[in-house]
Design an enzyme around this catalytic site. Structure first.
Site, PDB file in Angstrom:
ATOM      1  N   SER A 139     -86.217 -55.290  -6.621  1.00 26.23           N
ATOM      2  CA  SER A 139     -85.467 -55.355  -5.072  1.00 26.23           C
ATOM      3  C   SER A 139     -85.877 -54.315  -3.852  1.00 26.23           C
ATOM      4  CB  SER A 139     -83.276 -55.764  -5.717  1.00 26.23           C
ATOM      5  OG  SER A 139     -83.142 -54.848  -4.260  1.00 26.23           O
ATOM      6  N   TYR A 152     -75.678 -52.060  -9.107  1.00 24.64           N
ATOM      7  CA  TYR A 152     -77.179 -53.274  -9.366  1.00 24.64           C
ATOM      8  C   TYR A 152     -78.000 -52.645  -8.569  1.00 24.64           C
ATOM      9  CZ  TYR A 152     -80.272 -56.784  -6.791  1.00 24.64           C
ATOM     10  OH  TYR A 152     -80.924 -57.414  -6.576  1.00 24.64           O
TER      11      TYR A 152
END
Length: 237
Positions: A139, A152
């Site tokens: 990501s 996250y």
């Protein structure tokens, strides 16, 4: 068997980005598919979708990739893997000060440790083939801090560090390693967030990218690539 006939293992393959990747492989390649997720009903439905898209063979494994013992029970040699796509993940949209320790650990286990566990189990099979490819879906949150999803972001930093280290270890072997740092991509993770899905990356574009990576010659590897929405980051982010 040639690389084009070896299977593609996709974690989180029953829905969202993982299923989109599987559908693209079903349409565009001869690879058989192995879909891994926890929900058996969703896996059965995903299998039917992939067959309808043209997949010659689809196998499913109901498996928790954070459980190293359960992974150890699988005979991956029978699956004839050539490509491993570590896509399974969990997105927690919560400020760090509001995140519990259990939520923090869970993000690491699903987003980083799961990829470590499965790769360790599959890697011996990939190294025994004429070629192999490992793609870790990371990501843009691995490249910077995220104020509303810090746990996250931490977990994706860990995944990217693991991917970069694995690439170093496998340089000179027949196994290529790629990290895809995804920007906001439409998936089930965004269902609880007030965001316009039409402004996000189309998940099947991720599949098209990975198919292209798999078609490179053995002389080349894309070590790391960032994929973003054409319009840039979408609020809230």
């Amino acid at each position: 068997m040639s690389f084009s006939n070896q299977s593609v293992i996709i974690t989180g393959g029953s829905k969202g980005i993982g299923l989109s990747i599987a559908r693209v492989f079903a349409r565009k390649t001869n690879h058989s598919l192995v879909l891994i997720a926890r929900n058996e009903q969703e896996l059965a439905e995903a299998k039917e979708e992939c067959i309808s898209e043209g997949a010659s063979k689809v196998e499913t494994l109901s498996l928790d990739i954070t459980n190293e013992d359960k992974i150890g029970e699988i005979d991956f040699g029978k699956l004839n893997p050539g490509i491993l796509i570590n896509n399974a993940g969990s997105f927690l949209f919560k400020k760090l000060e509001d995140t519990s320790y259990e939520e923090f650990v869970s993000q690491f286990q699903v987003n980083a440790a799961g990829a470590f566990n499965l790769t360790k189990a599959v890697l011996p099979e990939l190294k025994n083939k004429e070629r192999g490819l490992i793609v870790n879906i990371s990501s843009v949150g691995a490249l910077k801090g995220l104020k509303d999803s810090g746990a996250y972001s931490m977990s994706k930093h860990a995944l990217l560090g693991y991917t970069r280290s694995l690439r170093k270890e496998l340089t000179g072997t027949n196994v290529a390693v790629t990290a895809i740092n995804l920007g906001q991509t439409y998936s089930t993770s965004w269902h609880e967030v007030d965001i316009d899905p039409k402004k996000l990356i189309a998940p099947e574009d991720v599949g098209r990218l990975i198919v292209s990576l798999s078609e490179l010659s053995m002389r080349s590897v894309v070590e790391e690539i960032t994929m973003m929405p054409q319009g840039g980051e979408v609020a809230p982010m």
